[in-house]
Design an enzyme around this catalytic site. Structure first.
Site, PDB file in Angstrom:
ATOM      1  N   LYS A  98       0.807  -1.242  -0.045  1.00 60.46           N
ATOM      2  CA  LYS A  98       0.022   0.065  -0.079  1.00 60.46           C
ATOM      3  C   LYS A  98       0.755   1.120  -0.002  1.00 60.46           C
ATOM      4  O   LYS A  98       0.497   2.406  -0.260  1.00 60.46           O
ATOM      5  CB  LYS A  98      -0.795   0.053   1.167  1.00 60.46           C
ATOM      6  CG  LYS A  98      -1.807  -1.326   1.195  1.00 60.46           C
ATOM      7  CD  LYS A  98      -2.494  -1.624  -0.114  1.00 60.46           C
ATOM      8  CE  LYS A  98      -3.239  -2.801  -0.016  1.00 60.46           C
ATOM      9  NZ  LYS A  98      -3.703  -3.267  -1.207  1.00 60.46           N
TER      10      LYS A  98
ATOM     11  N   LYS B 189      -2.021   2.735   9.493  1.00 62.27           N
ATOM     12  CA  LYS B 189      -2.101   1.599   8.325  1.00 62.27           C
ATOM     13  C   LYS B 189      -1.103   0.848   8.224  1.00 62.27           C
ATOM     14  O   LYS B 189       0.069   0.829   8.230  1.00 62.27           O
ATOM     15  CB  LYS B 189      -2.708   2.247   7.141  1.00 62.27           C
ATOM     16  CG  LYS B 189      -4.085   2.731   7.287  1.00 62.27           C
ATOM     17  CD  LYS B 189      -4.550   3.413   5.770  1.00 62.27           C
ATOM     18  CE  LYS B 189      -5.916   3.874   5.711  1.00 62.27           C
ATOM     19  NZ  LYS B 189      -6.255   4.424   4.352  1.00 62.27           N
TER      20      LYS B 189
ATOM     21  N   GLU C  36      -2.003   8.370   7.828  1.00 62.87           N
ATOM     22  CA  GLU C  36      -2.858   9.259   7.135  1.00 62.87           C
ATOM     23  C   GLU C  36      -3.583   9.963   8.140  1.00 62.87           C
ATOM     24  O   GLU C  36      -3.978   9.613   9.307  1.00 62.87           O
ATOM     25  CB  GLU C  36      -3.614   8.411   6.107  1.00 62.87           C
ATOM     26  CG  GLU C  36      -3.044   7.915   5.078  1.00 62.87           C
ATOM     27  CD  GLU C  36      -3.818   7.233   4.071  1.00 62.87           C
ATOM     28  OE1 GLU C  36      -4.933   6.816   4.379  1.00 62.87           O
ATOM     29  OE2 GLU C  36      -3.451   7.020   2.845  1.00 62.87           O
TER      30      GLU C  36
ATOM     31  N   TYR D 138      -7.099  10.995   9.422  1.00 58.29           N
ATOM     32  CA  TYR D 138      -8.196  10.140   9.416  1.00 58.29           C
ATOM     33  C   TYR D 138      -9.252  10.706   8.997  1.00 58.29           C
ATOM     34  O   TYR D 138      -9.675  11.782   9.582  1.00 58.29           O
ATOM     35  CB  TYR D 138      -8.356   9.540  11.153  1.00 58.29           C
ATOM     36  CG  TYR D 138      -9.742   8.744  11.117  1.00 58.29           C
ATOM     37  CD1 TYR D 138      -9.705   7.437  10.418  1.00 58.29           C
ATOM     38  CD2 TYR D 138     -10.807   9.075  12.059  1.00 58.29           C
ATOM     39  CE1 TYR D 138     -11.074   6.591  10.614  1.00 58.29           C
ATOM     40  CE2 TYR D 138     -11.969   8.238  12.159  1.00 58.29           C
ATOM     41  CZ  TYR D 138     -11.913   7.195  11.350  1.00 58.29           C
ATOM     42  OH  TYR D 138     -13.037   6.351  11.722  1.00 58.29           O
ATOM     43  N   LEU D 139      -9.997  10.261   8.212  1.00 58.09           N
ATOM     44  CA  LEU D 139     -11.212  10.989   7.699  1.00 58.09           C
ATOM     45  C   LEU D 139     -12.475  10.515   8.213  1.00 58.09           C
ATOM     46  O   LEU D 139     -12.685   9.415   8.134  1.00 58.09           O
ATOM     47  CB  LEU D 139     -11.416  10.844   6.012  1.00 58.09           C
ATOM     48  CG  LEU D 139     -10.100  11.276   5.146  1.00 58.09           C
ATOM     49  CD1 LEU D 139     -10.243  10.813   3.602  1.00 58.09           C
ATOM     50  CD2 LEU D 139      -9.960  12.745   5.205  1.00 58.09           C
TER      51      LEU D 139
ATOM     52  N   LYS E 240     -18.676  -5.712   2.190  1.00 58.14           N
ATOM     53  CA  LYS E 240     -19.525  -4.981   1.654  1.00 58.14           C
ATOM     54  C   LYS E 240     -21.265  -5.596   1.670  1.00 58.14           C
ATOM     55  O   LYS E 240     -21.294  -6.985   1.528  1.00 58.14           O
ATOM     56  CB  LYS E 240     -19.140  -4.555   0.273  1.00 58.14           C
ATOM     57  CG  LYS E 240     -17.950  -3.522   0.070  1.00 58.14           C
ATOM     58  CD  LYS E 240     -17.370  -3.765  -1.250  1.00 58.14           C
ATOM     59  CE  LYS E 240     -15.905  -2.989  -1.438  1.00 58.14           C
ATOM     60  NZ  LYS E 240     -15.386  -3.232  -2.563  1.00 58.14           N
TER      61      LYS E 240
ATOM     62  N   GLU F 266      -6.776   2.606  -2.111  1.00 59.28           N
ATOM     63  CA  GLU F 266      -5.938   1.342  -2.607  1.00 59.28           C
ATOM     64  C   GLU F 266      -6.325   1.063  -4.116  1.00 59.28           C
ATOM     65  O   GLU F 266      -7.422   1.613  -4.501  1.00 59.28           O
ATOM     66  CB  GLU F 266      -6.766   0.026  -1.818  1.00 59.28           C
ATOM     67  CG  GLU F 266      -5.834   0.185  -0.370  1.00 59.28           C
ATOM     68  CD  GLU F 266      -6.691  -0.893   0.374  1.00 59.28           C
ATOM     69  OE1 GLU F 266      -7.321  -1.910  -0.252  1.00 59.28           O
ATOM     70  OE2 GLU F 266      -6.635  -0.835   1.573  1.00 59.28           O
TER      71      GLU F 266
ATOM     72  N   ARG G  56      -7.843  -7.070  -9.618  1.00 56.43           N
ATOM     73  CA  ARG G  56      -8.524  -8.064  -9.884  1.00 56.43           C
ATOM     74  C   ARG G  56      -9.993  -7.615 -10.337  1.00 56.43           C
ATOM     75  O   ARG G  56     -10.550  -6.485  -9.928  1.00 56.43           O
ATOM     76  CB  ARG G  56      -8.904  -8.988  -8.638  1.00 56.43           C
ATOM     77  CG  ARG G  56      -9.146  -8.287  -7.324  1.00 56.43           C
ATOM     78  CD  ARG G  56      -9.680  -9.220  -6.140  1.00 56.43           C
ATOM     79  NE  ARG G  56      -9.761  -8.591  -4.913  1.00 56.43           N
ATOM     80  CZ  ARG G  56     -10.759  -7.801  -4.802  1.00 56.43           C
ATOM     81  NH1 ARG G  56     -11.608  -7.595  -5.469  1.00 56.43           N
ATOM     82  NH2 ARG G  56     -10.504  -7.105  -3.495  1.00 56.43           N
TER      83      ARG G  56
HETATM   84  C1  MV4 Z   1      -9.224   5.072   5.934  1.00 54.32           C
HETATM   85  C2  MV4 Z   1     -10.438   5.667   6.574  1.00 54.32           C
HETATM   86  C3  MV4 Z   1     -10.458   6.921   7.009  1.00 54.32           C
HETATM   87  N1  MV4 Z   1      -9.414   7.948   6.916  1.00 54.32           N
HETATM   88  N2  MV4 Z   1      -8.220   6.276   5.626  1.00 54.32           N
HETATM   89  C4  MV4 Z   1     -10.334   0.659   5.491  1.00 54.32           C
HETATM   90  C5  MV4 Z   1      -9.706  -0.448   5.095  1.00 54.32           C
HETATM   91  C6  MV4 Z   1      -8.956   0.240   3.606  1.00 54.32           C
HETATM   92  N3  MV4 Z   1      -9.389  -0.243   2.474  1.00 54.32           N
HETATM   93  C7  MV4 Z   1      -9.083   1.618   3.904  1.00 54.32           C
HETATM   94  N4  MV4 Z   1      -9.983   1.785   4.958  1.00 54.32           N
HETATM   95  C8  MV4 Z   1     -10.122   3.085   5.648  1.00 54.32           C
HETATM   96  N5  MV4 Z   1      -9.203   4.098   5.336  1.00 54.32           N
HETATM   97  C9  MV4 Z   1      -8.248   7.344   6.067  1.00 54.32           C
HETATM   98  N6  MV4 Z   1      -7.298   8.217   5.696  1.00 54.32           N
HETATM   99  C10 MV4 Z   1     -11.538   4.871   6.951  1.00 54.32           C
HETATM  100  C11 MV4 Z   1     -11.392   3.344   6.513  1.00 54.32           C
HETATM  101  C12 MV4 Z   1     -12.583   2.534   6.530  1.00 54.32           C
HETATM  102  C13 MV4 Z   1     -13.256   2.235   5.587  1.00 54.32           C
HETATM  103  C14 MV4 Z   1     -12.978   2.444   4.131  1.00 54.32           C
HETATM  104  C15 MV4 Z   1     -13.936   1.912   3.125  1.00 54.32           C
HETATM  105  C16 MV4 Z   1     -14.905   1.026   3.358  1.00 54.32           C
HETATM  106  C17 MV4 Z   1     -15.260   0.845   4.707  1.00 54.32           C
HETATM  107  C18 MV4 Z   1     -14.353   1.370   5.697  1.00 54.32           C
HETATM  108  C19 MV4 Z   1     -14.643   0.955   6.972  1.00 54.32           C
HETATM  109  C20 MV4 Z   1     -13.797   1.678   8.051  1.00 54.32           C
HETATM  110  C21 MV4 Z   1     -12.759   2.301   7.678  1.00 54.32           C
END
Ligand code: MV4
Length: 446
Positions: A116, A158, A200, A202-203, A237, A287, A291
């Site tokens: 990542k 992360k 990162e 945090y959003l 999902k 990300e 696939r």
């Molecule tokens: C984040 C985020 C908030 N801020 N990055 C979760 C798994 C990975 N694919 C990335 N993820 C997240 N990254 C920042 N900077 C919140 C999540 C996240 C999330 C993202 C997509 C779909 C569901 C989620 C559930 C919890 C947290």
């Protein structure tokens, strides 16, 4: 074009791939574990090979068994499907070394996006917006504190080898940082054997929006618009829709073009998805998935394009069948993932399906390997069906979805059908007013 393809997967996605092959005049070879001898993907394929006992590590993840099955049946190519071997760079390499075509990107592209940290650095250099954070890995807690002061709290730590949320920790305040940092590294080491982490901002309330992409080996790349995958629980999902109710046409075209340019610049071959978080009108790359995805179906419904067919064509070295201007978006599509689980506790519910009636009619698609009398094995993922509906606009799509969920009967086991019926009658869902935390909030309230 290939004459024969081995499908290294099971369930509905194995059927999905078989169907594309059939329509292209390509013969199929199914592989299966002993638990799947009666599975639908085995029944439909032209040939089948048993590759091991029920546990996935001994069958669907058993590289020597899969390659042996490919050699015995004389296939030209191997389609990894979703999960299992689909993002395993070493498998892709071994497939090619044994003289077969891997239906997917190069091992180098799989590896690049699997890390990542390198993925983020690569797409940032190619022009994608990323979340403010560390420039690469964060090897010490002192450095973590410094990065956090720069970007401001809350921060997220992360795993570089992560994805899907494992090894991810939030620090709301400076007092939380040391513990969050140590926990993230420990979890990353346990889950991936690699404790590299990055940081990162945090959003707090983003939507999860992903762009469907396709590139060929002739320098072409196109996008198929976005999907909103915010309705999730514990990183699984539950419902996806296309287009996202949170975007306007300008934002859609802009992010689509930007993502397609990355695929073009990388010389990426095959289907892929670039995932973003979207908050306050801004996109942030998180990300890239190298696939096919479960929810590719909704992009197919709004564009009319068979993405698996395109995936197979580009793997065979053919150019894309579509220019961007020929990909026309029509209406709205929603997918419900139906799992063999208790709809309140989410406890898996394997067992014999004693009643099965799938909905149909205009705009209704069911992708499932179920049949009346089928025994859902306890060894694999609990998703047993996808209900995909298309309408000329979002409202028609919602009405059709309600009708489809009403008609659907799966007896003998618990399924998440009742959960879907509840979600789609919520005003927030009907209004498209949700983010990645909405479903967990809704489930917590009841
Ligand atoms: C984040 C985020 C908030 N801020 N990055 C979760 C798994 C990975 N694919 C990335 N993820 C997240 N990254 C920042 N900077 C919140 C999540 C996240 C999330 C993202 C997509 C779909 C569901 C989620 C559930 C919890 C947290």
């Amino acid at each position: 074009m290939f004459e024969k393809i081995l499908i290294a997967n099971r369930g509905e996605i194995a059927l999905r791939i078989h169907r594309a092959c059939r329509e292209m005049g390509i013969h199929t070879v199914a592989v299966h574990s002993t638990a799947d001898a009666d599975a639908m993907h085995v029944r439909l394929a032209d040939e089948s090979v048993c590759i091991g006992p029920p546990a996935a590590r001994d069958s669907y993840l058993n590289i020597p068994a899969i390659l042996t099955a490919a050699a015995i049946t004389g296939v030209d190519a191997i389609h990894p499907g979703i999960g299992f071997m689909s993002e395993n760079a070493q498998f892709a390499e071994m497939v090619e070394e044994h003289g077969f075509t891997f239906i997917g990107p190069t091992p180098e592209h799989i590896r690049l996006m699997g890390d990542k940290v390198t993925a983020k650095q690569t797409v940032k250099a190619l022009g994608l917006p990323t979340v403010p954070g560390s420039d690469g890995g964060v090897p010490t807690v002192e450095m973590a504190a410094k990065v956090a002061e720069e970007i401001g709290y809350p921060v997220l730590i992360k795993a570089a080898a992560g994805g899907g949320g494992k090894g991810m920790k939030v620090a709301q305040r400076p007092e939380d940082l040391v513990e969050a940092y140590q926990l993230a590294r420990g979890e990353a080491l346990a889950a991936f054997g690699n404790d590299e982490v990055y940081m990162e901002k945090y959003l707090t309330r983003p939507r999860h929006i992903e762009v469907q992409l396709l590139g060929d080996t002739h320098g072409n790349a196109v996008h198929f618009g976005e999907r909103d995958c915010s309705i999730q629980r514990r990183h699984q999902k539950v419902i996806e829709e296309a287009p996202s109710p949170g975007l306007n046409a300008d934002e859609r075209n802009k992010i689509g073009e930007l993502a397609a340019k990355v695929v073009r610049d990388l010389g990426y071959r095959g289907v892929g998805t670039i995932e973003f978080l979207y908050e306050n009108g801004k996109f942030y790359f998180i990300e890239m998935n190298t696939r096919l995805q479960i929810e590719h179906t909704i992009s197919e419904m709004i564009t009319g394009v068979d993405l698996v067919r395109e995936q197979i064509r580009v793997a065979a070295g053919l150019p894309l069948s579509y220019k961007q201007s020929e990909i026309v978006f029509t209406g709205h599509a929603i997918e419900c993932r139906i799992n063999a689980e208790n709809p309140d506790t989410f406890t898996p519910s394997p067992g014999k399906v004693s009643d099965f009636h799938a909905p149909g009619g205009l705009g209704v698609r069911v992708d499932s390997a179920l049949y009346d009398g089928y025994r859902v094995p306890p060894h694999y993922d609990s998703m047993i069906a996808k209900l995909i509906v298309h309408g000329s606009n979002r409202n028609e799509c919602l009405l059709r979805l309600r009708r489809g969920l009403e008609e659907f009967v799966i007896g003998g086991i618990d399924t998440t059908l009742p959960l879907h019926r509840r979600i789609i009658s919520q005003p927030d869902f009907i209004n498209g007013d949700y983010d990645i935390h909405w479903l967990e909030g809704f489930l917590g309230l009841k």
